[in-house]
Motif scaffolding. Structure first.
Motif, PDB file in Angstrom:
ATOM      1  N   ILE A 230       0.642  -1.009   0.154  1.00  0.00           N
ATOM      2  CA  ILE A 230      -0.208   0.045  -0.009  1.00  0.00           C
ATOM      3  C   ILE A 230       0.586   1.309  -0.505  1.00  0.00           C
ATOM      4  O   ILE A 230       2.014   1.879   0.931  1.00  0.00           O
ATOM      5  CB  ILE A 230      -0.423  -0.013   0.940  1.00  0.00           C
ATOM      6  CG1 ILE A 230      -1.902  -1.357   0.750  1.00  0.00           C
ATOM      7  CG2 ILE A 230      -1.892   1.416   1.409  1.00  0.00           C
ATOM      8  CD1 ILE A 230      -2.582  -1.817   2.732  1.00  0.00           C
ATOM      9  N   VAL A 231       0.897   1.470  -0.834  1.00  0.00           N
ATOM     10  CA  VAL A 231       1.316   3.930  -1.052  1.00  0.00           C
ATOM     11  C   VAL A 231       0.468   4.680  -1.641  1.00  0.00           C
ATOM     12  O   VAL A 231       0.215   4.496  -1.190  1.00  0.00           O
ATOM     13  CB  VAL A 231       2.044   3.171  -2.566  1.00  0.00           C
ATOM     14  CG1 VAL A 231       3.576   3.959  -3.230  1.00  0.00           C
ATOM     15  CG2 VAL A 231       3.035   2.264  -2.801  1.00  0.00           C
ATOM     16  N   ASN A 232       1.017   5.104  -0.768  1.00  0.00           N
ATOM     17  CA  ASN A 232       1.074   6.718  -0.194  1.00  0.00           C
ATOM     18  C   ASN A 232       1.136   8.025  -1.610  1.00  0.00           C
ATOM     19  O   ASN A 232       2.319   8.119  -1.422  1.00  0.00           O
ATOM     20  CB  ASN A 232       1.108   7.213   0.671  1.00  0.00           C
ATOM     21  CG  ASN A 232       0.118   6.697   2.583  1.00  0.00           C
ATOM     22  OD1 ASN A 232      -1.073   6.370   1.771  1.00  0.00           O
ATOM     23  ND2 ASN A 232       1.030   6.939   3.235  1.00  0.00           N
ATOM     24  N   VAL A 233       0.012   7.837  -2.353  1.00  0.00           N
ATOM     25  CA  VAL A 233       0.311   8.739  -3.827  1.00  0.00           C
ATOM     26  C   VAL A 233      -0.003  10.262  -4.263  1.00  0.00           C
ATOM     27  O   VAL A 233      -0.972  10.281  -3.312  1.00  0.00           O
ATOM     28  CB  VAL A 233      -0.402   8.090  -4.791  1.00  0.00           C
ATOM     29  CG1 VAL A 233       0.013   7.842  -6.357  1.00  0.00           C
ATOM     30  CG2 VAL A 233      -0.059   6.545  -5.213  1.00  0.00           C
ATOM     31  N   PRO A 234       0.737  10.682  -3.790  1.00  0.00           N
ATOM     32  CA  PRO A 234      -0.022  12.395  -4.211  1.00  0.00           C
ATOM     33  C   PRO A 234      -0.701  12.936  -5.078  1.00  0.00           C
ATOM     34  O   PRO A 234      -0.261  12.123  -6.609  1.00  0.00           O
ATOM     35  CB  PRO A 234       0.999  13.279  -4.161  1.00  0.00           C
ATOM     36  CG  PRO A 234       2.575  12.476  -4.484  1.00  0.00           C
ATOM     37  CD  PRO A 234       2.162  10.729  -4.352  1.00  0.00           C
ATOM     38  N   PRO A 235      -1.850  13.551  -5.391  1.00  0.00           N
ATOM     39  CA  PRO A 235      -2.688  13.534  -5.982  1.00  0.00           C
ATOM     40  C   PRO A 235      -2.518  13.942  -7.627  1.00  0.00           C
ATOM     41  O   PRO A 235      -2.955  13.176  -8.462  1.00  0.00           O
ATOM     42  CB  PRO A 235      -3.867  13.592  -5.418  1.00  0.00           C
ATOM     43  CG  PRO A 235      -3.939  14.185  -4.539  1.00  0.00           C
ATOM     44  CD  PRO A 235      -2.170  13.623  -4.279  1.00  0.00           C
ATOM     45  N   GLN A 236      -1.605  14.867  -7.208  1.00  0.00           N
ATOM     46  CA  GLN A 236      -0.794  15.556  -8.222  1.00  0.00           C
ATOM     47  C   GLN A 236      -0.007  15.678  -8.737  1.00  0.00           C
ATOM     48  O   GLN A 236       1.399  15.938  -9.840  1.00  0.00           O
ATOM     49  CB  GLN A 236      -0.909  16.907  -8.022  1.00  0.00           C
ATOM     50  CG  GLN A 236      -2.914  17.691  -7.622  1.00  0.00           C
ATOM     51  CD  GLN A 236      -2.679  18.953  -7.761  1.00  0.00           C
ATOM     52  OE1 GLN A 236      -2.717  19.345  -6.545  1.00  0.00           O
ATOM     53  NE2 GLN A 236      -3.440  19.586  -8.419  1.00  0.00           N
ATOM     54  N   GLY A 237       1.281  14.239  -8.128  1.00  0.00           N
ATOM     55  CA  GLY A 237       2.449  13.824  -8.171  1.00  0.00           C
ATOM     56  C   GLY A 237       3.838  15.392  -7.439  1.00  0.00           C
ATOM     57  O   GLY A 237       2.699  15.643  -6.749  1.00  0.00           O
ATOM     58  N   GLY A 238       4.099  15.067  -8.624  1.00  0.00           N
ATOM     59  CA  GLY A 238       5.295  15.922  -7.801  1.00  0.00           C
ATOM     60  C   GLY A 238       6.033  15.594  -6.331  1.00  0.00           C
ATOM     61  O   GLY A 238       6.138  13.669  -6.114  1.00  0.00           O
ATOM     62  N   ARG A 239       7.078  16.273  -5.307  1.00  0.00           N
ATOM     63  CA  ARG A 239       7.131  15.549  -4.266  1.00  0.00           C
ATOM     64  C   ARG A 239       6.253  16.139  -3.640  1.00  0.00           C
ATOM     65  O   ARG A 239       5.410  16.316  -3.743  1.00  0.00           O
ATOM     66  CB  ARG A 239       8.538  16.554  -3.875  1.00  0.00           C
ATOM     67  CG  ARG A 239       9.476  16.537  -4.310  1.00  0.00           C
ATOM     68  CD  ARG A 239      10.159  15.684  -4.669  1.00  0.00           C
ATOM     69  NE  ARG A 239      11.797  14.826  -5.041  1.00  0.00           N
ATOM     70  CZ  ARG A 239      11.819  14.127  -5.597  1.00  0.00           C
ATOM     71  NH1 ARG A 239      11.580  12.800  -5.090  1.00  0.00           N
ATOM     72  NH2 ARG A 239      12.921  13.951  -5.978  1.00  0.00           N
ATOM     73  N   GLU A 243       2.041  18.300   5.179  1.00  0.00           N
ATOM     74  CA  GLU A 243       0.426  18.732   4.472  1.00  0.00           C
ATOM     75  C   GLU A 243      -0.049  18.459   3.858  1.00  0.00           C
ATOM     76  O   GLU A 243      -1.479  18.144   3.828  1.00  0.00           O
ATOM     77  CB  GLU A 243       0.340  20.501   5.187  1.00  0.00           C
ATOM     78  CG  GLU A 243       1.481  20.762   5.987  1.00  0.00           C
ATOM     79  CD  GLU A 243       1.221  22.517   6.000  1.00  0.00           C
ATOM     80  OE1 GLU A 243       0.606  23.122   5.409  1.00  0.00           O
ATOM     81  OE2 GLU A 243       1.769  23.104   6.635  1.00  0.00           O
ATOM     82  N   GLN A 244       0.106  18.125   2.870  1.00  0.00           N
ATOM     83  CA  GLN A 244      -0.669  17.232   1.366  1.00  0.00           C
ATOM     84  C   GLN A 244      -1.133  15.937   1.814  1.00  0.00           C
ATOM     85  O   GLN A 244      -0.758  14.922   2.351  1.00  0.00           O
ATOM     86  CB  GLN A 244       0.911  16.799   0.439  1.00  0.00           C
ATOM     87  CG  GLN A 244      -0.442  16.569  -0.798  1.00  0.00           C
ATOM     88  CD  GLN A 244       0.780  16.301  -2.261  1.00  0.00           C
ATOM     89  OE1 GLN A 244       2.026  16.235  -1.911  1.00  0.00           O
ATOM     90  NE2 GLN A 244       0.615  16.833  -3.591  1.00  0.00           N
ATOM     91  N   ARG A 245      -2.422  15.971   0.980  1.00  0.00           N
ATOM     92  CA  ARG A 245      -3.196  14.429   1.338  1.00  0.00           C
ATOM     93  C   ARG A 245      -3.038  13.295   0.444  1.00  0.00           C
ATOM     94  O   ARG A 245      -3.079  13.499  -0.396  1.00  0.00           O
ATOM     95  CB  ARG A 245      -5.021  15.323   1.576  1.00  0.00           C
ATOM     96  CG  ARG A 245      -5.639  13.716   1.789  1.00  0.00           C
ATOM     97  CD  ARG A 245      -7.265  14.195   1.638  1.00  0.00           C
ATOM     98  NE  ARG A 245      -7.762  15.423   2.326  1.00  0.00           N
ATOM     99  CZ  ARG A 245      -8.018  15.174   3.208  1.00  0.00           C
ATOM    100  NH1 ARG A 245      -8.292  14.029   3.983  1.00  0.00           N
ATOM    101  NH2 ARG A 245      -8.625  16.323   4.245  1.00  0.00           N
ATOM    102  N   MET A 246      -2.851  12.306   0.743  1.00  0.00           N
ATOM    103  CA  MET A 246      -1.785  11.164  -0.214  1.00  0.00           C
ATOM    104  C   MET A 246      -3.453  10.336  -0.306  1.00  0.00           C
ATOM    105  O   MET A 246      -4.262  10.726   1.006  1.00  0.00           O
ATOM    106  CB  MET A 246      -1.320  10.424   0.721  1.00  0.00           C
ATOM    107  CG  MET A 246      -0.181  11.636   0.908  1.00  0.00           C
ATOM    108  SD  MET A 246       0.880  11.884  -0.373  1.00  0.00           S
ATOM    109  CE  MET A 246       2.237  12.798   0.121  1.00  0.00           C
ATOM    110  N   ILE A 247      -3.755   9.805  -0.980  1.00  0.00           N
ATOM    111  CA  ILE A 247      -4.284   8.559  -1.321  1.00  0.00           C
ATOM    112  C   ILE A 247      -3.607   7.061  -1.769  1.00  0.00           C
ATOM    113  O   ILE A 247      -2.749   6.954  -2.165  1.00  0.00           O
ATOM    114  CB  ILE A 247      -4.669   9.037  -3.415  1.00  0.00           C
ATOM    115  CG1 ILE A 247      -5.547   9.639  -3.717  1.00  0.00           C
ATOM    116  CG2 ILE A 247      -5.830   7.406  -3.543  1.00  0.00           C
ATOM    117  CD1 ILE A 247      -6.014  10.545  -4.805  1.00  0.00           C
ATOM    118  N   PRO A 248      -3.797   6.369  -0.521  1.00  0.00           N
ATOM    119  CA  PRO A 248      -3.581   4.987  -0.491  1.00  0.00           C
ATOM    120  C   PRO A 248      -4.153   4.365  -1.597  1.00  0.00           C
ATOM    121  O   PRO A 248      -5.406   3.949  -1.895  1.00  0.00           O
ATOM    122  CB  PRO A 248      -4.224   4.406   0.647  1.00  0.00           C
ATOM    123  CG  PRO A 248      -5.353   5.138   0.637  1.00  0.00           C
ATOM    124  CD  PRO A 248      -5.009   6.420  -0.025  1.00  0.00           C
TER     125      PRO A 248
END
Length: 423
Positions: A230-239, A243-248
């Motif tokens: 299970i990987v936490n993915v940034p919704p808009q990519g990048g670094r 504070e960024q909300r992640m999508i598992p």
């Protein structure tokens, strides 16, 4: 501060950022909770279906549950191979490996997960080795088109180790989420084609001499994606930032196909095949080796010699090669596939009411030049585009109803474009 907070707003249900949603509906209870319009529509559809089933006396269908018809939609390996034959010329070995791997992968997704079933089928990621322009990307694209699943192509050359300039490993899955319209469940059944996998090979034999941030460091980061976690993915990519909300996203059901030219691996293969071994059978065995195509004998140990770490090779259990395209194969690429280059141009001209024809001499000349310039199948498109540019500029404004491309016309246009020097 208000502006920064507004930029970070996203749906609390699916993780869709504000700029990817029509409307974000705020919660009346919690100030930081939002629901996007797409999720609201999905909830409305599910409720409507549920109420309809209850009214009809049926049980409600569990969201995302597989029905028996879905199994029937997965084609058999021979059907997958026949579909590939319509778009990709040659490469019979690679087609067979891909067809079996993809069929087994989607069959694995539909295995019943009962309590008494103690056999867990693992996924079989694939690595394709072949020169540029032989059809690695086309094979993956065609399979995704047939199965109608989310598919994305990512380039391994832009990836760097966490904390360095470049893209994080998890950005591979961001693009898959975008293709699946941020439907996480749909994305988790998709295909990711990692191109240029050979460019992240280890730069030196001793990794402790210098930090290899775009080589071995990236390979280490890919391990968890390829194996399944299970990987936490940034919704808009990048670094990533705290504070960024992640999508598992769970990667255990995502099929990874890796492709690379592995330029120079032939020398590693030749060195291994020509190693002297005690015994009398080695000379006879060496005589049977096709020295024009060493890639046919590629093995996992050759990838290790090239610079891939053993851990990542173990997570890519299916290894197959693509043969260099010879003259006959290039000639067929021009005319036979459903989306053949000549058919594309014929369709373009037909939209202007003009019938375009290529003479056999023209086709032979185009193929000869592609071989001479060592451009492969991609080079065919470049040559045809160069040859046709003047005709595509002039004919739509004229009154011609037919146009024929001859061998002499091809040579003339290549000379005027400085591809071919006058002799």
């Amino acid at each position: 501060m208000a502006k920064k907070k507004n930029q970070q707003q996203c749906c609390s249900f699916c993780g869709r950022p504000a700029d990817h949603a029509d409307v974000l509906i705020p919660s009346a209870v919690d100030e930081g909770v939002f629901l996007c319009s797409e999720c609201a529509d999905s909830i409305h559809e599910l409720l409507t279906e549920f109420r309809g089933n209850v009214a009809a006396g049926k049980g409600a269908k569990r969201p995302g549950a597989d029905d028996s018809q879905e199994m029937k939609r997965i084609p058999k390996p021979k059907e997958i191979c026949e579909f590939l034959d319509q778009y990709v010329i040659g490469q019979e070995s690679a087609k067979r490996y891909l067809s079996v791997a993809v069929y087994n992968h989607y069959k694995r997704l539909q295995q019943p997960r009962g309590e008494n079933d103690d056999v867990d089928i693992e996924k079989s990621n694939i690595v394709l080795v072949g020169p540029t322009g032989t059809g690695k990307t086309l094979l993956a694209k065609t399979i995704a088109k047939m199965l109608d699943v989310p598919f994305t192509i990512v380039d391994a050359t832009v990836l760097t180790q966490a904390g360095y300039v470049g893209e994080d490993i998890e950005s591979l899955l961001t693009r898959l989420l975008q293709v699946a319209d941020y439907d996480v469940e749909k994305a988790q059944r998709g295909i990711v084609f990692i191109d240029e996998i050979d460019k992240i090979a280890r730069k030196g034999d001793n990794p402790s001499i210098t930090r290899d941030v775009s080589g071995e460091g990236v390979q280490q980061g890919l391990l968890k994606l390829l194996e399944g976690s299970i990987v936490n993915v940034p919704p808009q990519g990048g670094r990533k930032h705290p504070e960024q909300r992640m999508i598992p996203v769970d990667t255990k059901d995502i099929l990874f196909i890796c492709g690379g030219a592995f330029d120079g691996i032939e020398r590693k293969i030749a060195q291994r095949l020509n190693t002297h071994v005690v015994g009398y059978s080695t000379d006879e065995a060496r005589k049977r080796i096709n020295r024009d195509n060493y890639l046919a004998y590629v093995a996992p140990q050759d990838l290790k010699s090239f610079g891939l770490i053993p851990e990542i090779i173990g997570r890519l259990p299916i290894l197959t090669h693509l043969d260099p395209l010879d003259r006959d194969a290039l000639r067929r690429v021009l005319t036979e596939p459903k989306n053949a280059i000549t058919r594309q141009y014929e369709k373009l001209f037909a939209m202007d009411g003009v019938k375009l024809t290529f003479t056999p001499e023209a086709l032979d000349t185009i193929v000869d030049k592609a071989i001479e310039y060592k451009l492969g199948a991609r080079g065919l498109r470049a040559i045809v585009e160069t040859v046709m540019i003047d005709a595509m500029f002039e004919i739509p404004s004229g009154k011609k109803k037919s146009f024929e491309v001859t061998g002499e016309y091809v040579l003339d246009k290549l000379r005027s474009s400085h591809y071919e020097l006058n002799k």
